[in-house]
Design a protein around this motif. Structure first.
Motif, mmCIF file in Angstrom:
data_model
loop_
_atom_site.group_PDB
_atom_site.id
_atom_site.type_symbol
_atom_site.label_atom_id
_atom_site.label_comp_id
_atom_site.label_asym_id
_atom_site.label_seq_id
_atom_site.Cartn_x
_atom_site.Cartn_y
_atom_site.Cartn_z
ATOM 1 N N LEU A 303 0.773 -1.086 0.164
ATOM 2 C CA LEU A 303 0.138 0.153 0.000
ATOM 3 C C LEU A 303 0.851 1.187 -0.075
ATOM 4 O O LEU A 303 0.641 2.290 0.576
ATOM 5 N N LEU A 304 1.761 1.122 -0.743
ATOM 6 C CA LEU A 304 3.001 2.479 -0.729
ATOM 7 C C LEU A 304 2.315 3.348 -2.001
ATOM 8 O O LEU A 304 3.126 4.228 -2.013
ATOM 9 N N LEU A 305 1.128 2.607 -2.745
ATOM 10 C CA LEU A 305 0.775 3.635 -3.838
ATOM 11 C C LEU A 305 -0.676 3.579 -3.660
ATOM 12 O O LEU A 305 -1.568 3.228 -4.331
ATOM 13 N N PRO A 306 -1.142 4.665 -2.385
ATOM 14 C CA PRO A 306 -2.375 4.676 -2.078
ATOM 15 C C PRO A 306 -3.361 5.213 -3.293
ATOM 16 O O PRO A 306 -4.443 4.967 -3.039
ATOM 17 N N ASN A 307 -2.721 5.898 -4.135
ATOM 18 C CA ASN A 307 -3.470 6.649 -5.227
ATOM 19 C C ASN A 307 -3.697 5.744 -6.367
ATOM 20 O O ASN A 307 -4.319 6.098 -7.433
ATOM 21 N N LEU A 308 -3.097 4.737 -6.660
ATOM 22 C CA LEU A 308 -3.195 3.978 -7.716
ATOM 23 C C LEU A 308 -4.664 3.370 -7.982
ATOM 24 O O LEU A 308 -5.061 2.815 -7.014
ATOM 25 N N VAL A 309 -5.041 3.749 -9.202
ATOM 26 C CA VAL A 309 -6.466 3.125 -9.887
ATOM 27 C C VAL A 309 -6.343 2.189 -10.852
ATOM 28 O O VAL A 309 -7.290 1.603 -10.980
ATOM 29 N N GLU A 310 -5.020 2.080 -11.342
ATOM 30 C CA GLU A 310 -4.954 1.067 -12.709
ATOM 31 C C GLU A 310 -3.609 0.462 -12.740
ATOM 32 O O GLU A 310 -2.761 1.210 -12.483
ATOM 33 N N ILE A 311 -3.780 -0.754 -12.843
ATOM 34 C CA ILE A 311 -2.327 -1.632 -12.873
ATOM 35 C C ILE A 311 -2.519 -2.479 -14.125
ATOM 36 O O ILE A 311 -3.623 -3.106 -14.402
ATOM 37 N N SER A 312 -1.416 -2.801 -14.990
ATOM 38 C CA SER A 312 -1.536 -3.756 -15.985
ATOM 39 C C SER A 312 0.090 -4.397 -16.015
ATOM 40 O O SER A 312 1.030 -3.593 -16.015
ATOM 41 N N LEU A 313 -0.070 -5.714 -16.273
ATOM 42 C CA LEU A 313 1.310 -6.428 -16.394
ATOM 43 C C LEU A 313 1.104 -6.903 -17.783
ATOM 44 O O LEU A 313 0.221 -7.880 -17.937
ATOM 45 N N GLY A 314 2.091 -7.049 -18.552
ATOM 46 C CA GLY A 314 2.187 -7.456 -19.855
ATOM 47 C C GLY A 314 3.441 -8.322 -20.316
ATOM 48 O O GLY A 314 4.566 -7.875 -19.883
ATOM 49 N N ASN A 315 3.181 -9.605 -20.875
ATOM 50 C CA ASN A 315 4.324 -10.319 -21.168
ATOM 51 C C ASN A 315 5.298 -10.787 -19.923
ATOM 52 O O ASN A 315 6.470 -10.775 -20.140
ATOM 53 N N CYS A 316 4.688 -10.666 -18.645
ATOM 54 C CA CYS A 316 5.428 -11.026 -17.419
ATOM 55 C C CYS A 316 5.330 -12.377 -17.149
ATOM 56 O O CYS A 316 4.668 -12.911 -16.409
ATOM 57 N N GLU A 317 6.218 -13.259 -17.852
ATOM 58 C CA GLU A 317 5.762 -14.676 -17.900
ATOM 59 C C GLU A 317 6.447 -15.442 -16.645
ATOM 60 O O GLU A 317 5.989 -16.377 -16.474
ATOM 61 N N ARG A 318 7.337 -14.688 -15.969
ATOM 62 C CA ARG A 318 7.860 -15.577 -14.901
ATOM 63 C C ARG A 318 7.555 -15.295 -13.439
ATOM 64 O O ARG A 318 7.835 -16.160 -12.649
ATOM 65 N N PRO A 319 6.952 -14.100 -13.126
ATOM 66 C CA PRO A 319 6.316 -14.083 -11.673
ATOM 67 C C PRO A 319 5.496 -14.970 -11.244
ATOM 68 O O PRO A 319 4.720 -15.342 -11.905
ATOM 69 N N SER A 320 6.154 -15.589 -10.081
ATOM 70 C CA SER A 320 5.153 -16.879 -9.488
ATOM 71 C C SER A 320 4.811 -16.513 -8.118
ATOM 72 O O SER A 320 3.851 -16.976 -7.626
ATOM 73 N N ALA A 321 5.656 -15.738 -7.499
ATOM 74 C CA ALA A 321 5.148 -15.598 -6.043
ATOM 75 C C ALA A 321 3.989 -14.578 -5.790
ATOM 76 O O ALA A 321 3.057 -14.764 -4.778
ATOM 77 N N THR A 322 3.851 -14.168 -6.774
ATOM 78 C CA THR A 322 2.762 -13.062 -6.578
ATOM 79 C C THR A 322 2.147 -12.686 -8.082
ATOM 80 O O THR A 322 2.613 -12.617 -9.216
ATOM 81 N N THR A 323 0.768 -12.830 -8.055
ATOM 82 C CA THR A 323 -0.176 -12.514 -9.323
ATOM 83 C C THR A 323 -0.832 -11.046 -9.306
ATOM 84 O O THR A 323 -0.799 -10.610 -8.272
ATOM 85 N N SER A 324 -1.322 -10.644 -10.388
ATOM 86 C CA SER A 324 -1.808 -9.274 -10.509
ATOM 87 C C SER A 324 -2.968 -9.333 -9.518
ATOM 88 O O SER A 324 -3.121 -8.152 -8.980
ATOM 89 N N ARG A 325 -3.632 -10.292 -9.241
ATOM 90 C CA ARG A 325 -4.913 -10.467 -8.461
ATOM 91 C C ARG A 325 -4.393 -10.236 -6.962
ATOM 92 O O ARG A 325 -5.364 -9.957 -6.291
ATOM 93 N N GLU A 326 -3.148 -10.452 -6.509
ATOM 94 C CA GLU A 326 -3.006 -10.373 -4.982
ATOM 95 C C GLU A 326 -2.192 -9.054 -4.938
ATOM 96 O O GLU A 326 -2.073 -8.796 -3.772
ATOM 97 N N ILE A 327 -2.143 -8.113 -5.796
ATOM 98 C CA ILE A 327 -1.812 -6.906 -5.565
ATOM 99 C C ILE A 327 -2.591 -6.016 -4.718
ATOM 100 O O ILE A 327 -3.664 -6.064 -5.149
ATOM 101 N N ALA A 328 -2.153 -5.324 -3.875
ATOM 102 C CA ALA A 328 -3.247 -4.585 -2.946
ATOM 103 C C ALA A 328 -3.379 -3.327 -3.403
ATOM 104 O O ALA A 328 -2.586 -2.271 -3.251
ATOM 105 N N LEU A 329 -4.627 -3.232 -3.965
ATOM 106 C CA LEU A 329 -5.017 -1.961 -4.540
ATOM 107 C C LEU A 329 -6.080 -1.321 -3.657
ATOM 108 O O LEU A 329 -6.978 -1.805 -2.784
ATOM 109 N N PRO A 330 -6.048 0.051 -3.276
ATOM 110 C CA PRO A 330 -6.787 0.780 -2.211
ATOM 111 C C PRO A 330 -8.281 0.572 -2.816
ATOM 112 O O PRO A 330 -8.323 0.562 -3.812
#
Length: 330
Positions: A303-330
């Motif tokens: 939650l260090l980006l409290p104003n974030l309203v939109e995020i996208s990941l493209g061709n990020c094929e290797r991340p495994s510990a965290t998926t975009s659905r687990e990113i905490a958005l305010p």
């Protein structure tokens, strides 16, 4: 109308007083706010990337057109190219302007579409140059001698491969719009010397001296910024030198690597690089492309980006510990 374009035109025409404590761009923002408060502008809207649009009442527009008739010249399709000697602002819409433009008082040259054919012997006093959509691979090196230039807009120049080598000499440049210039593969050296630059839509990290990501360090950038070529960043310290965390006026940030890399540009340090590119907490939109690290940085999850309203990941094929659905958005 777009707020930044208005301010760019105000600066070019000398409508913003200079010499005060504020930079011309910041002073223009205050003037815009004042005119909005007085209902001169209406229906103000702001996108997630910081782009502000507005409308002007027809009566106000007609009044402005009447007052500026001798100073603003519009050449529409199939019309002649007779330009008043008093012209300060020239707009050419899908017409051919085959002669060089060396009007004594010309401050703004706004060319619409690539149907225009213009010689680049332009008045050295020019402050605003828009060539959006032009079908050119390079700009004449003489462009870098326009030392009064404040705005250079090259959006949608899809075949543009390089900017003038002497771009660093445009000491008064404040806006450099190279959005959708997909053929551009490098930046001219020493862009960091453009101390007034506050709008830089794209920066491509190079390997040569003067083309590294540290060129962004002292630039007080705002609005939208896309950083490409992050595979050329050698270390987290080099990435940290971009000083993104101090750029509190950035609203949209895109970070991209190259997915097909050779042995000289491995992906082992992607995690360190991305961690060092922490943006300011005011950021609203974040896009990460071709990132090949296994985990995402702490600043995306805590939650260090409290104003974030939109995020996208493209061709990020290797991340495994965290998926975009687990990113905490305010």
């Amino acid at each position: 109308m777009i707020k930044d374009k208005l301010i760019g035109l105000w600066m070019a025409n000398g409508f913003i007083p200079s010499g005060g404590a504020l930079d011309l761009h910041d002073a223009g923002c205050e003037i815009f706010s004042e005119l909005t408060w007085r209902s001169f502008f209406q229906e103000i809207k702001e996108d997630t990337d910081g782009t502000v649009t507005c409308k002007m009442h027809d009566l106000i527009h007609d009044l402005a057109t009447s007052i500026m008739r001798q100073e603003c010249c519009v050449i529409e399709p199939n019309e002649g190219s007779q330009i008043p000697k008093t012209a300060r602002h020239l707009f050419v819409n899908n017409s051919s302007l085959s002669t060089s433009v060396k009007q004594k008082y010309l401050k703004v040259l706004d060319l619409e579409s690539n149907f225009c054919n213009i010689a680049f012997k332009i008045s050295k006093h020019l402050r605003y140059l828009r060539l959006d959509g032009f079908n050119v691979k390079t700009l004449p090196e003489s462009t870098s001698s326009l030392h009064s230039l404040q705005t250079l807009s090259l959006r949608y120049c899809g075949n543009l491969q390089m900017l003038p080598k002497g771009t660093k000499n445009l000491k008064n440049l404040r806006y450099l719009d190279i959005r959708d210039c997909h053929a551009l593969t490098s930046m001219p050296v020493a862009l960091g010397q453009l101390s007034f630059l506050c709008k830089l839509s794209m920066f491509i990290v190079g390997k040569e001296e003067g083309c590294g990501i540290d060129e962004l360090k002292e630039l007080a950038l705002e609005g939208e910024l896309s950083i490409k070529g992050l595979h050329n960043v050698k270390s987290s310290m080099e990435a940290k030198n971009a000083n993104l965390i101090k750029k509190h006026k950035l609203r949209s940030l895109s970070l991209s690597w190259r997915i097909n890399r050779n042995e000289n540009s491995p992906h082992q340090n992607d995690e360190e690089i991305l961690s060092a590119l922490q943006p300011h907490s005011n950021l609203k939109k974040l896009c990460i492309i071709d990132y090949q690290g296994l985990t995402l940085p702490y600043w995306m999850m805590d939650l260090l980006l409290p104003n974030l309203v939109e995020i996208s990941l493209g061709n990020c094929e290797r991340p495994s510990a965290t998926t975009s659905r687990e990113i905490a958005l305010p």
